[in-house]
Scaffold this motif. Structure first.
Motif, PDB file in Angstrom:
ATOM      1  N   TRP A  72       0.852  -1.190   0.000  1.00 21.84           N
ATOM      2  CA  TRP A  72       0.000   0.000   0.000  1.00 21.84           C
ATOM      3  C   TRP A  72       0.891   1.244   0.000  1.00 21.84           C
ATOM      4  CZ3 TRP A  72      -5.225   0.801  -0.333  1.00 21.84           C
ATOM      5  CH2 TRP A  72      -6.058  -0.317  -0.239  1.00 21.84           C
ATOM      6  N   SER A  73       0.517   2.183  -0.849  1.00 20.65           N
ATOM      7  CA  SER A  73       1.242   3.460  -0.928  1.00 20.65           C
ATOM      8  C   SER A  73       0.257   4.614  -0.754  1.00 20.65           C
ATOM      9  CB  SER A  73       1.983   3.584  -2.259  1.00 20.65           C
ATOM     10  OG  SER A  73       2.875   2.491  -2.440  1.00 20.65           O
ATOM     11  N   ASP A  80       2.418  14.865  -6.308  1.00 19.99           N
ATOM     12  CA  ASP A  80       2.503  13.899  -7.399  1.00 19.99           C
ATOM     13  C   ASP A  80       3.335  12.675  -7.043  1.00 19.99           C
ATOM     14  OD1 ASP A  80       1.003  15.576  -9.049  1.00 19.99           O
ATOM     15  OD2 ASP A  80       2.791  16.646  -9.753  1.00 19.99           O
ATOM     16  N   THR A  81       3.869  12.633  -5.832  1.00 24.44           N
ATOM     17  CA  THR A  81       4.715  11.513  -5.415  1.00 24.44           C
ATOM     18  C   THR A  81       3.975  10.668  -4.387  1.00 24.44           C
ATOM     19  OG1 THR A  81       5.732  12.873  -3.683  1.00 24.44           O
ATOM     20  CG2 THR A  81       6.816  12.805  -5.846  1.00 24.44           C
ATOM     21  N   SER A  82       4.294   9.376  -4.371  1.00 25.96           N
ATOM     22  CA  SER A  82       3.673   8.454  -3.421  1.00 25.96           C
ATOM     23  C   SER A  82       4.721   7.847  -2.504  1.00 25.96           C
ATOM     24  CB  SER A  82       2.919   7.342  -4.166  1.00 25.96           C
ATOM     25  OG  SER A  82       3.803   6.601  -4.981  1.00 25.96           O
ATOM     26  N   TYR A 131      -4.856   6.567  -2.099  1.00 23.83           N
ATOM     27  CA  TYR A 131      -4.223   5.350  -1.600  1.00 23.83           C
ATOM     28  C   TYR A 131      -4.149   4.329  -2.739  1.00 23.83           C
ATOM     29  CZ  TYR A 131      -4.721   7.323   3.040  1.00 23.83           C
ATOM     30  OH  TYR A 131      -4.633   8.149   4.144  1.00 23.83           O
ATOM     31  N   ILE A 132      -2.993   3.679  -2.836  1.00 19.39           N
ATOM     32  CA  ILE A 132      -2.718   2.786  -3.966  1.00 19.39           C
ATOM     33  C   ILE A 132      -2.486   1.374  -3.445  1.00 19.39           C
ATOM     34  CG2 ILE A 132      -1.214   2.360  -5.948  1.00 19.39           C
ATOM     35  CD1 ILE A 132      -0.429   5.389  -5.694  1.00 19.39           C
ATOM     36  N   CYS A 133      -3.253   0.425  -3.964  1.00 23.16           N
ATOM     37  CA  CYS A 133      -3.128  -0.991  -3.591  1.00 23.16           C
ATOM     38  C   CYS A 133      -2.486  -1.742  -4.747  1.00 23.16           C
ATOM     39  CB  CYS A 133      -4.507  -1.572  -3.265  1.00 23.16           C
ATOM     40  SG  CYS A 133      -4.486  -3.350  -2.883  1.00 23.16           S
TER      41      CYS A 133
END
Length: 267
Positions: A72-73, A80-82, A131-133
């Protein structure tokens, strides 16, 4: 001598090239056949200071196992950054050093059920963002990660009903009304066909004319019994009138008529 070695090496490399190409081609084919899809809601709303669940489901052509992993990020609002803040692999949780999530993250998924969800406790306004999975399930490693836009709001500003709930309710109501109308029309159609096919009977159809006996008074009845008693082989006499009231067929005996039973015994 060196030339020979170089030539031999070149020949060996030449012989190995076809196998290398074949393996690479096989690898490309495998990657093309393998498929992994990640599913997440587009957006969620969480009340400030409460627990939020980030749902993430995935679909893979391969069974999950020890090589399956979830990352997860977080991409803060306006950037623009994770930053990666959570990793799960082989039943172990690995937390990043990103300060806003320290002591707040817990695993809520089950890889056997293709679930890679997590919990975030005590969410604050600083947790607003995307949130990025990302799921890897070798050889399924190429997939588009799922993105969730999360909004942390005051409790009184929470939507009464999420959009998907409203859509579900409306769809259920429309479907229910459609089924009800269809059922009513079906019942009416069957009743109409039943009435049309049913002809019934009338007092003038299917009946054998029966000559009614005149009413007899008590004295007449006694005389009739005496008269019949003098006969030899006369059977019982029954006077009865069949009802034909209301236009319906009936074989009921009209109780209002006199019924005379005479038992004639042989002299």
């Amino acid at each position: 001598m060196a030339a020979r070695v170089g030539a031999g090496a070149g020949a060996g490399a030449g012989r190995a090239a076809p196998w290398t190409c074949a393996l690479l081609a096989l690898g490309f084919v495998t990657t093309g056949v393998a498929a992994l899809e990640v599913y997440t809601p587009k957006e969620i709303f969480v009340a400030n200071g409460t627990q939020g669940k980030l749902s993430c489901k995935f679909k893979s052509t391969n069974m999950t196992g020890t090589l399956t992993s979830v990352t997860w990020s977080f991409q803060p609002q306006g950037t623009d950054t994770s930053v990666s803040f959570f990793h799960y692999s082989q039943g172990q949780v690995y937390l990043g050093n990103y300060a806003p999530f320290k002591g707040r993250i817990s695993w809520a998924g089950d890889l056997n059920k293709k679930d890679a969800s997590i919990y975030i406790e005590n969410m604050q306004f600083t947790h607003n963002g995307t949130y990025i999975c990302d799921v890897k399930n070798p050889p399924d490693i190429v997939a588009q990660p799922g993105h969730i836009r999360l909004y942390v709001v005051e409790r009184e500003n929470l939507p009464v009903f999420p959009v998907w709930v409203v859509v579900g309710i409306v769809s259920a109501v429309v479907l229910g009304l459609t089924l009800l109308i269809g059922l009513v029309l079906l019942v009416l159609h069957r009743r109409r066909n039943f009435k049309r096919d049913y002809t019934g009977c009338s007092t003038s159809e299917g009946l054998t004319p029966v000559k009614q006996a005149p009413r007899k008074g008590p004295s007449d009845t006694e005389g009739l019994v005496k008269t019949l008693s003098t006969g030899s082989h006369q059977g019982p006499i029954i006077y009865a009138q069949l009802e034909h009231s209301g236009g319906h067929c009936s074989d009921k005996i009209n109780k209002a008529e006199s019924v005379v039973y005479a038992d004639i015994r042989k002299n």
